[in-house]
Design a protein around this motif. Sequence first.
Motif, PDB file in Angstrom:
ATOM      1  N   TRP A 159       0.811  -1.216   0.000  1.00 18.89           N
ATOM      2  CA  TRP A 159       0.000   0.000   0.000  1.00 18.89           C
ATOM      3  C   TRP A 159       0.844   1.266   0.000  1.00 18.89           C
ATOM      4  O   TRP A 159       0.343   2.344  -0.329  1.00 18.89           O
ATOM      5  N   GLY A 162       2.532   1.277  -4.171  1.00 22.44           N
ATOM      6  CA  GLY A 162       1.797   0.817  -5.333  1.00 22.44           C
ATOM      7  C   GLY A 162       2.088  -0.628  -5.656  1.00 22.44           C
ATOM      8  O   GLY A 162       3.012  -1.239  -5.126  1.00 22.44           O
ATOM      9  N   GLU A 200      -4.308  -1.809 -11.466  1.00 23.20           N
ATOM     10  CA  GLU A 200      -2.960  -1.239 -11.382  1.00 23.20           C
ATOM     11  C   GLU A 200      -3.006   0.289 -11.343  1.00 23.20           C
ATOM     12  O   GLU A 200      -2.228   0.923 -10.624  1.00 23.20           O
ATOM     13  N   LEU A 203      -4.006   1.427  -7.862  1.00 23.46           N
ATOM     14  CA  LEU A 203      -3.016   1.143  -6.822  1.00 23.46           C
ATOM     15  C   LEU A 203      -1.650   1.767  -7.090  1.00 23.46           C
ATOM     16  O   LEU A 203      -0.768   1.689  -6.238  1.00 23.46           O
ATOM     17  N   ARG A 204      -1.471   2.400  -8.239  1.00 20.51           N
ATOM     18  CA  ARG A 204      -0.152   2.920  -8.584  1.00 20.51           C
ATOM     19  C   ARG A 204       0.275   4.015  -7.606  1.00 20.51           C
ATOM     20  O   ARG A 204      -0.549   4.596  -6.899  1.00 20.51           O
ATOM     21  N   ASP A 205       1.557   4.309  -7.582  1.00 19.20           N
ATOM     22  CA  ASP A 205       2.076   5.376  -6.734  1.00 19.20           C
ATOM     23  C   ASP A 205       1.390   6.693  -7.099  1.00 19.20           C
ATOM     24  O   ASP A 205       1.342   7.080  -8.268  1.00 19.20           O
ATOM     25  N   GLY A 207      -1.713   7.147  -7.101  1.00 17.47           N
ATOM     26  CA  GLY A 207      -2.974   6.856  -7.768  1.00 17.47           C
ATOM     27  C   GLY A 207      -4.158   7.137  -6.864  1.00 17.47           C
ATOM     28  O   GLY A 207      -4.007   7.645  -5.741  1.00 17.47           O
ATOM     29  N   GLN A 210      -4.118   6.140  -3.088  1.00 23.35           N
ATOM     30  CA  GLN A 210      -3.243   6.875  -2.176  1.00 23.35           C
ATOM     31  C   GLN A 210      -3.652   8.336  -2.009  1.00 23.35           C
ATOM     32  O   GLN A 210      -3.263   8.969  -1.030  1.00 23.35           O
TER      33      GLN A 210
END
Length: 287
Positions: A159, A162, A200, A203-205, A207, A210
Motif C-alpha cells: 500500500w 503501489g 494497477e 493502486l499505482r504510486d 494513484g 493513495q
Amino acid sequence: MRIEVNGVRIFFDVEGAKLVPDGPRMREKPTLILVHGGPGMDGAYWKPWASALSDICQIIYVDQRGAGRSDAGPKESWTFDQWGDDVHAFCEAFEIERPIVCGSSFGGEVAMAYGTRHPEHPGKLIILSAAPRLNIDRIAAAFERLGGRKAGDAARDFWSRGMTPESGATYARHCVPLYFRTPQDPHHDARSILNADLTEWYLRDHGPAQTCDFTDGLARIQCPTLVMGGEDDPVTTIDDMADIADAIPQHVVRFERISNCGHGPFFDAPDRTLDVIREFITGEAVA
C-alpha cells in the motif's frame, strides 16, 4: 445491457420490477443500485446474495467505467469524481429518483464520491467495508494482528509504493487469505471479469487509492446513511469505518459493527447483513 453515460457505455443488469400489483393499485418499489468493489472487477459477487432483497426493491447491478463489462474510457477519467458523477448520470438517464446506492470496498468509496458531490440526489446510502482515506499504519497493524509480521510487512510495502509484480505476489500470498473469516465461494473468481489495468491504475504510486480523502466532504451528506463493516477487516478497518460514521452528520447516520467478520459483511455474515440492510431500507425491524 449497456447505456451511454458521460461518454462511455456502462453495463447494467436489473432484477425485479419497479411497479408491482398491490390490491387495487400498483405499488412502486425503491431502486437499489449496487456499486461493486475491486477496482476492476465486475458486480458478479453481489449475486445471488443481493437477490434476497428483490421483494422490497428493484435492484440494478452496475459495472463502473473501466470495470467488468463496461467500456474502459480514457485512463485519465478513472477518478472518484468521475465514478461518482457516473452514478448520478446513470440515474438521470433512467429517471431514477431518490435511489438507494450501496457500495462495497472500492464501491463504497464511489458511493461516498457520489453522495458528497450530489448530496441532494440519493434517497439513502449504504457504505460497506470502505475507508475515507488510506491509513497504511492501520492496515499494516491489522494484517500483523491476523497473520503475523510477514503479513504486516507485506501490507505496508504493497500500500505504500503501489502494486508491483513483487509486492503484488507477496501481498497475495500473505495478506489476501486474511481478508475473510469464513471459506468463500470457490467459483467466485471464475465468474468474475477483471480489468487488471484499472486495478494497477488505482493502486499505482500517487494513484486514486493513495490520494483520495473523503473525510471533510462527508459532512455534506444529507440522506439516511448506513455504514457497516467487519471488526476483523484488515484492509478497510473498523476504525476506518468509524471515521466515516463520525464524519457524516449524526442525525442521518447509522453505524453497524459486525463481529467475527472480515472485508465484506455479506461474505462473512450474510444473514446478519441482509437483516440490517432490509431494516434500513424498509424502516421495519426484521423478526
